[in-house]
Design an enzyme around this catalytic site. Structure first.
Site, PDB file in Angstrom:
ATOM      1  N   HIS A   1      -9.785 -23.436 -35.723  1.00  0.00           N
ATOM      2  CA  HIS A   1     -10.963 -22.640 -35.348  1.00  0.00           C
ATOM      3  C   HIS A   1     -11.371 -21.729 -36.506  1.00  0.00           C
ATOM      4  O   HIS A   1     -12.551 -21.597 -36.838  1.00  0.00           O
ATOM      5  CB  HIS A   1     -10.660 -21.733 -34.142  1.00  0.00           C
ATOM      6  CG  HIS A   1     -10.373 -22.445 -32.854  1.00  0.00           C
ATOM      7  ND1 HIS A   1      -9.246 -22.206 -32.107  1.00  0.00           N
ATOM      8  CD2 HIS A   1     -11.079 -23.370 -32.172  1.00  0.00           C
ATOM      9  CE1 HIS A   1      -9.264 -22.940 -31.015  1.00  0.00           C
ATOM     10  NE2 HIS A   1     -10.374 -23.670 -31.026  1.00  0.00           N
TER      11      HIS A   1
ATOM     12  N   LYS B   1     -10.006 -26.519 -17.870  1.00  0.00           N
ATOM     13  CA  LYS B   1      -8.712 -26.085 -18.414  1.00  0.00           C
ATOM     14  C   LYS B   1      -8.194 -24.836 -17.704  1.00  0.00           C
ATOM     15  O   LYS B   1      -8.969 -23.949 -17.382  1.00  0.00           O
ATOM     16  CB  LYS B   1      -8.862 -25.750 -19.907  1.00  0.00           C
ATOM     17  CG  LYS B   1      -9.268 -26.925 -20.788  1.00  0.00           C
ATOM     18  CD  LYS B   1      -9.448 -26.452 -22.227  1.00  0.00           C
ATOM     19  CE  LYS B   1      -9.873 -27.574 -23.148  1.00  0.00           C
ATOM     20  NZ  LYS B   1     -10.267 -27.073 -24.486  1.00  0.00           N
TER      21      LYS B   1
ATOM     22  N   ARG C   1     -13.115 -32.739 -35.082  1.00  0.00           N
ATOM     23  CA  ARG C   1     -11.836 -33.111 -35.713  1.00  0.00           C
ATOM     24  C   ARG C   1     -11.763 -34.600 -35.995  1.00  0.00           C
ATOM     25  O   ARG C   1     -11.281 -35.023 -37.033  1.00  0.00           O
ATOM     26  CB  ARG C   1     -10.659 -32.732 -34.798  1.00  0.00           C
ATOM     27  CG  ARG C   1     -10.406 -31.263 -34.744  1.00  0.00           C
ATOM     28  CD  ARG C   1      -9.483 -30.915 -33.625  1.00  0.00           C
ATOM     29  NE  ARG C   1     -10.087 -31.253 -32.335  1.00  0.00           N
ATOM     30  CZ  ARG C   1      -9.688 -30.799 -31.171  1.00  0.00           C
ATOM     31  NH1 ARG C   1      -8.638 -30.011 -31.108  1.00  0.00           N
ATOM     32  NH2 ARG C   1     -10.295 -31.124 -30.057  1.00  0.00           N
TER      33      ARG C   1
ATOM     34  N   SER D   1      -5.585 -26.118 -29.497  1.00  0.00           N
ATOM     35  CA  SER D   1      -4.878 -25.067 -28.752  1.00  0.00           C
ATOM     36  C   SER D   1      -3.853 -25.694 -27.811  1.00  0.00           C
ATOM     37  O   SER D   1      -2.757 -25.155 -27.618  1.00  0.00           O
ATOM     38  CB  SER D   1      -5.877 -24.235 -27.938  1.00  0.00           C
ATOM     39  OG  SER D   1      -6.815 -23.614 -28.779  1.00  0.00           O
TER      40      SER D   1
HETATM   41  O1  PNS Z   1     -12.667 -24.820 -26.647  1.00  0.00           O
HETATM   42  P1  PNS Z   1     -13.287 -25.695 -25.597  1.00  0.00           P
HETATM   43  O2  PNS Z   1     -12.520 -25.566 -24.291  1.00  0.00           O
HETATM   44  O3  PNS Z   1     -13.419 -27.128 -26.020  1.00  0.00           O
HETATM   45  O4  PNS Z   1     -14.773 -25.134 -25.388  1.00  0.00           O
HETATM   46  C1  PNS Z   1     -15.634 -25.699 -24.429  1.00  0.00           C
HETATM   47  C2  PNS Z   1     -16.716 -24.676 -24.025  1.00  0.00           C
HETATM   48  C3  PNS Z   1     -16.048 -23.421 -23.455  1.00  0.00           C
HETATM   49  C4  PNS Z   1     -17.531 -24.318 -25.250  1.00  0.00           C
HETATM   50  C5  PNS Z   1     -17.610 -25.351 -22.949  1.00  0.00           C
HETATM   51  O5  PNS Z   1     -16.845 -25.700 -21.849  1.00  0.00           O
HETATM   52  C6  PNS Z   1     -18.778 -24.434 -22.517  1.00  0.00           C
HETATM   53  O6  PNS Z   1     -19.762 -24.322 -23.200  1.00  0.00           O
HETATM   54  N1  PNS Z   1     -18.598 -23.765 -21.336  1.00  0.00           N
HETATM   55  C7  PNS Z   1     -19.593 -22.844 -20.806  1.00  0.00           C
HETATM   56  C8  PNS Z   1     -20.434 -23.508 -19.696  1.00  0.00           C
HETATM   57  C9  PNS Z   1     -21.451 -24.460 -20.329  1.00  0.00           C
HETATM   58  O7  PNS Z   1     -22.431 -24.028 -20.910  1.00  0.00           O
HETATM   59  N2  PNS Z   1     -21.151 -25.791 -20.230  1.00  0.00           N
HETATM   60  C10 PNS Z   1     -21.889 -26.830 -20.976  1.00  0.00           C
HETATM   61  C11 PNS Z   1     -23.106 -27.341 -20.278  1.00  0.00           C
HETATM   62  S1  PNS Z   1     -22.763 -28.379 -18.922  1.00  0.00           S
END
Ligand code: PNS
Length: 159
Positions: free
Chosen positions: A17, A41, A90, A127
């Site tokens: 990150h 998660k 990645r 993570s």
């Molecule tokens: O580190 P991650 O878990 O891969 O991040 C994913 C994250 C938190 C960026 C994604 O789940 C997110 O944007 N969540 C907020 C809700 C949202 O806007 N979802 C996407 C549209 S359906």
């Protein structure tokens, strides 16, 4: 003024990150790290704990700030005059899911997503992998900042 967001669960933040955040901070005027809820998660650290670790880690980066949000990412972007989302890729395995999210966010709100290639040294890092290794006593000190390494050890020890 180009303000972008690096969103994620950051449970916890890793050197992968940080690689993306640091490189984004050299390209854009302001980078906001947004700790968001990923409903897929379950978390090891609270949002407050994650924010404290991130703040400690990025304190040398002057144009980087940290925030949290419990709604849609595009609503956060709209509320904070953010023009683009920055994400690290990645490997090809990230691509399907990330492209789908980028397209949903673009279609619904016009918010762009910029993908950055993760440095090859971090391509295996996540993570989840860090938490798995730490859980079984593995050494993750080369994968996470010191403050996260300490916090993982303490959490595994039940503190
Ligand atoms: O580190 P991650 O878990 O891969 O991040 C994913 C994250 C938190 C960026 C994604 O789940 C997110 O944007 N969540 C907020 C809700 C949202 O806007 N979802 C996407 C549209 S359906």
């Amino acid at each position: 003024m180009k303000r972008v967001v690096c969103p994620g669960s950051f449970d916890p933040i890793t050197n992968g990150h940080l690689d993306i955040i640091g490189r984004a901070s050299e390209i854009y005027d302001e980078v906001v790290i947004a700790v968001l809820v990923n409903r897929e998660k379950s978390s090891l650290f609270t949002v407050e704990e994650r924010i404290a670790m991130i703040n400690e880690t990025v304190k040398g980066l002057e144009n980087v700030t940290v925030d949290s949000w419990s709604g849609l990412l595009v609503d956060y972007c709209r509320a904070n005059s953010i023009s683009a989302i920055v994400k690290g890729l990645r490997a090809v395995t990230d691509f399907d899911y990330e492209l789908q999210m980028a397209q949903v966010n673009l279609q619904g709100s016009g918010v762009e997503t910029m993908f950055m290639a993760t440095a090859p040294t971090h391509s295996f890092l996540s993570s989840s992998i860090v938490k798995e290794l730490a859980h079984f006593g593995g050494d993750v000190s080369s994968m996470v900042p010191g403050v996260v390494n300490d916090a993982l050890k303490a959490r595994v020890a039940g503190k």
